[in-house]
Write a protein that holds these residues in place. Sequence first.
Motif, PDB file in Angstrom:
ATOM      1  N   TYR A 120       0.954  -1.194   0.050  1.00 14.71           N
ATOM      2  CA  TYR A 120       0.026   0.009   0.024  1.00 14.71           C
ATOM      3  C   TYR A 120       0.919   1.343   0.135  1.00 14.71           C
ATOM      4  O   TYR A 120       0.664   2.216  -0.830  1.00 14.71           O
ATOM      5  CB  TYR A 120      -0.890   0.006   1.318  1.00 14.71           C
ATOM      6  CG  TYR A 120      -1.564   1.467   1.653  1.00 14.71           C
ATOM      7  CD1 TYR A 120      -3.173   1.285   1.551  1.00 14.71           C
ATOM      8  CD2 TYR A 120      -0.963   2.188   2.756  1.00 14.71           C
ATOM      9  CE1 TYR A 120      -3.482   2.286   1.580  1.00 14.71           C
ATOM     10  CE2 TYR A 120      -1.586   3.472   2.939  1.00 14.71           C
ATOM     11  CZ  TYR A 120      -2.753   3.704   2.589  1.00 14.71           C
ATOM     12  OH  TYR A 120      -3.523   4.682   3.063  1.00 14.71           O
ATOM     13  N   ILE A 121       1.809   1.264   0.876  1.00 13.28           N
ATOM     14  CA  ILE A 121       2.982   2.610   0.692  1.00 13.28           C
ATOM     15  C   ILE A 121       3.549   2.561  -0.432  1.00 13.28           C
ATOM     16  O   ILE A 121       3.530   3.769  -0.837  1.00 13.28           O
ATOM     17  CB  ILE A 121       3.821   2.412   2.168  1.00 13.28           C
ATOM     18  CG1 ILE A 121       2.950   2.497   3.290  1.00 13.28           C
ATOM     19  CG2 ILE A 121       5.026   3.082   2.095  1.00 13.28           C
ATOM     20  CD1 ILE A 121       3.639   2.126   4.585  1.00 13.28           C
ATOM     21  N   ASP A 122       4.290   1.211  -0.777  1.00  5.83           N
ATOM     22  CA  ASP A 122       4.714   1.591  -2.349  1.00  5.83           C
ATOM     23  C   ASP A 122       3.867   1.929  -3.530  1.00  5.83           C
ATOM     24  O   ASP A 122       4.611   2.689  -4.034  1.00  5.83           O
ATOM     25  CB  ASP A 122       5.286   0.106  -2.608  1.00  5.83           C
ATOM     26  CG  ASP A 122       6.545  -0.469  -1.790  1.00  5.83           C
ATOM     27  OD1 ASP A 122       7.080   0.536  -0.651  1.00  5.83           O
ATOM     28  OD2 ASP A 122       7.008  -1.165  -1.873  1.00  5.83           O
ATOM     29  N   LEU A 123       2.648   1.645  -3.365  1.00  6.68           N
ATOM     30  CA  LEU A 123       1.944   1.858  -4.306  1.00  6.68           C
ATOM     31  C   LEU A 123       1.186   3.349  -4.553  1.00  6.68           C
ATOM     32  O   LEU A 123       0.308   3.646  -5.259  1.00  6.68           O
ATOM     33  CB  LEU A 123       0.768   0.933  -4.391  1.00  6.68           C
ATOM     34  CG  LEU A 123       1.286  -0.590  -5.009  1.00  6.68           C
ATOM     35  CD1 LEU A 123       0.049  -1.622  -4.947  1.00  6.68           C
ATOM     36  CD2 LEU A 123       1.741  -0.567  -6.458  1.00  6.68           C
ATOM     37  N   ASN A 124       1.401   4.147  -3.373  1.00  9.90           N
ATOM     38  CA  ASN A 124       0.909   5.515  -3.277  1.00  9.90           C
ATOM     39  C   ASN A 124       1.382   6.339  -4.651  1.00  9.90           C
ATOM     40  O   ASN A 124       0.275   6.867  -4.977  1.00  9.90           O
ATOM     41  CB  ASN A 124       1.373   6.212  -2.110  1.00  9.90           C
ATOM     42  CG  ASN A 124       0.433   6.252  -0.898  1.00  9.90           C
ATOM     43  OD1 ASN A 124       0.074   7.289  -0.634  1.00  9.90           O
ATOM     44  ND2 ASN A 124       0.294   5.160  -0.336  1.00  9.90           N
ATOM     45  N   PRO A 125       2.726   6.444  -4.841  1.00 11.36           N
ATOM     46  CA  PRO A 125       3.020   7.241  -6.349  1.00 11.36           C
ATOM     47  C   PRO A 125       2.329   6.703  -7.374  1.00 11.36           C
ATOM     48  O   PRO A 125       1.684   7.559  -8.225  1.00 11.36           O
ATOM     49  CB  PRO A 125       4.525   7.006  -6.173  1.00 11.36           C
ATOM     50  CG  PRO A 125       4.889   6.544  -4.888  1.00 11.36           C
ATOM     51  CD  PRO A 125       3.622   5.731  -4.352  1.00 11.36           C
ATOM     52  N   VAL A 126       1.950   5.596  -7.545  1.00  5.17           N
ATOM     53  CA  VAL A 126       1.386   4.804  -8.830  1.00  5.17           C
ATOM     54  C   VAL A 126      -0.040   5.323  -8.558  1.00  5.17           C
ATOM     55  O   VAL A 126      -0.614   5.593  -9.687  1.00  5.17           O
ATOM     56  CB  VAL A 126       1.350   3.264  -8.657  1.00  5.17           C
ATOM     57  CG1 VAL A 126       0.658   2.855  -9.709  1.00  5.17           C
ATOM     58  CG2 VAL A 126       2.647   2.831  -8.701  1.00  5.17           C
ATOM     59  N   ARG A 127      -0.799   5.297  -7.534  1.00  2.49           N
ATOM     60  CA  ARG A 127      -2.244   5.567  -7.372  1.00  2.49           C
ATOM     61  C   ARG A 127      -2.318   7.082  -7.683  1.00  2.49           C
ATOM     62  O   ARG A 127      -3.322   7.575  -8.179  1.00  2.49           O
ATOM     63  CB  ARG A 127      -2.655   5.348  -5.893  1.00  2.49           C
ATOM     64  CG  ARG A 127      -3.146   3.849  -5.706  1.00  2.49           C
ATOM     65  CD  ARG A 127      -3.670   3.745  -4.232  1.00  2.49           C
ATOM     66  NE  ARG A 127      -3.081   4.109  -3.205  1.00  2.49           N
ATOM     67  CZ  ARG A 127      -2.322   3.434  -2.654  1.00  2.49           C
ATOM     68  NH1 ARG A 127      -1.994   2.114  -2.977  1.00  2.49           N
ATOM     69  NH2 ARG A 127      -2.018   3.878  -1.359  1.00  2.49           N
ATOM     70  N   ALA A 134       6.035   0.927  -8.978  1.00  2.00           N
ATOM     71  CA  ALA A 134       6.489   1.368  -7.788  1.00  2.00           C
ATOM     72  C   ALA A 134       8.022   1.576  -7.756  1.00  2.00           C
ATOM     73  O   ALA A 134       8.431   2.620  -7.125  1.00  2.00           O
ATOM     74  CB  ALA A 134       6.125   0.553  -6.553  1.00  2.00           C
ATOM     75  N   ARG A 135       8.651   0.907  -8.682  1.00  2.00           N
ATOM     76  CA  ARG A 135       9.999   0.845  -8.564  1.00  2.00           C
ATOM     77  C   ARG A 135      10.670   1.984  -9.432  1.00  2.00           C
ATOM     78  O   ARG A 135      11.845   2.437  -9.180  1.00  2.00           O
ATOM     79  CB  ARG A 135      10.508  -0.600  -9.447  1.00  2.00           C
ATOM     80  CG  ARG A 135      10.111  -0.376 -10.917  1.00  2.00           C
ATOM     81  CD  ARG A 135      10.697  -1.436 -11.949  1.00  2.00           C
ATOM     82  NE  ARG A 135      11.980  -1.592 -12.008  1.00  2.00           N
ATOM     83  CZ  ARG A 135      12.951  -2.595 -11.806  1.00  2.00           C
ATOM     84  NH1 ARG A 135      12.414  -3.738 -11.285  1.00  2.00           N
ATOM     85  NH2 ARG A 135      14.272  -2.462 -12.080  1.00  2.00           N
ATOM     86  N   ASP A 136       9.740   2.991 -10.011  1.00  2.00           N
ATOM     87  CA  ASP A 136      10.411   4.149 -10.593  1.00  2.00           C
ATOM     88  C   ASP A 136      10.240   5.139  -9.837  1.00  2.00           C
ATOM     89  O   ASP A 136      10.596   6.349 -10.079  1.00  2.00           O
ATOM     90  CB  ASP A 136       9.369   4.433 -11.820  1.00  2.00           C
ATOM     91  CG  ASP A 136       9.289   3.512 -13.104  1.00  2.00           C
ATOM     92  OD1 ASP A 136      10.302   2.718 -13.096  1.00  2.00           O
ATOM     93  OD2 ASP A 136       8.391   3.185 -13.559  1.00  2.00           O
ATOM     94  N   TYR A 137       9.432   5.153  -8.723  1.00  2.81           N
ATOM     95  CA  TYR A 137       9.710   6.515  -7.701  1.00  2.81           C
ATOM     96  C   TYR A 137      10.700   6.178  -6.608  1.00  2.81           C
ATOM     97  O   TYR A 137      10.974   5.366  -5.749  1.00  2.81           O
ATOM     98  CB  TYR A 137       8.229   6.156  -6.863  1.00  2.81           C
ATOM     99  CG  TYR A 137       7.984   7.516  -6.215  1.00  2.81           C
ATOM    100  CD1 TYR A 137       7.497   8.798  -6.723  1.00  2.81           C
ATOM    101  CD2 TYR A 137       8.044   7.610  -4.806  1.00  2.81           C
ATOM    102  CE1 TYR A 137       7.285  10.106  -6.047  1.00  2.81           C
ATOM    103  CE2 TYR A 137       7.913   8.697  -3.943  1.00  2.81           C
ATOM    104  CZ  TYR A 137       7.325   9.706  -4.971  1.00  2.81           C
ATOM    105  OH  TYR A 137       7.153  11.118  -4.109  1.00  2.81           O
ATOM    106  N   PRO A 138      11.699   7.237  -6.418  1.00  2.00           N
ATOM    107  CA  PRO A 138      12.787   7.279  -5.740  1.00  2.00           C
ATOM    108  C   PRO A 138      12.664   7.384  -4.258  1.00  2.00           C
ATOM    109  O   PRO A 138      13.554   7.186  -3.502  1.00  2.00           O
ATOM    110  CB  PRO A 138      13.677   8.581  -6.376  1.00  2.00           C
ATOM    111  CG  PRO A 138      12.465   9.403  -6.889  1.00  2.00           C
ATOM    112  CD  PRO A 138      11.530   8.536  -7.234  1.00  2.00           C
TER     113      PRO A 138
END
Length: 236
Positions: A120-127, A134-138
């Motif tokens: 959920y935390i990792d997918l914040n920038p995707v949402r 998720a791997r693209d967000y630094p």
Amino acid sequence: MARLPRLTLPGFPHHIIQRGNNRQAVFSCAADHQMLLRLLDESARKFGVALHAYVLMDNHFHLLATPSTADGLPQMMQAAGRRYVRYFNDSQGRSGTLWEGRYRATVIEAERYLLACMAYIDLNPVRAGLVAEARDYPWSSHGHYAGLRVDSLLTPHPLVWALGNTPFAREAAYASLVRAGITLEQQELLTRSALSGWALGEGDFLAELQKRTERRVTKNQAGRPTTTPKEDFPAA
């Protein structure tokens, strides 16, 4: 009505949300992100808090952490938060508050929700539409667990170690878990529990948790209903 104290219990993972005042941005450049991470790292070590995951968004951030003492988490958040406000105000030539009141947090049942909370935390920038994956967000802990970089401020939870017998196996399993995503129900439960302060878990877990604190861990079923704080930013 008196404000309900935050539920903070040592030895349990806590999902934490801190937002900018009036939805304002709390980061202006990469140096700001790096500064908050450094301050969180220093404060976590000082006050005995294991940081498991994080994401820094434009106007809020999420943490997943386990304190070793009853006061460790609030001490960490207060120390890092105050120092960051001083830094940010000085760098931006501004004054006044930066955070929207006190941080929100609650306890989650690790076996049922910890890995879902990390995803959920990792997918914040995707949402939020900031990145495709998720791997693209630094500015999240995803890169560490997916084997893209090493984040020294992180302490993997035992459930992460259980994902595989080798680093490569754990990284592959975790990356696959995040790609699979979480359900809308899980997303709503994780958001609502952190914002409301009610513990998230199954009945047996909640009953055992209640034995450890005088503060209620779930909303009363009888009597006047309480209001759950409304989610008001797009990527919770």
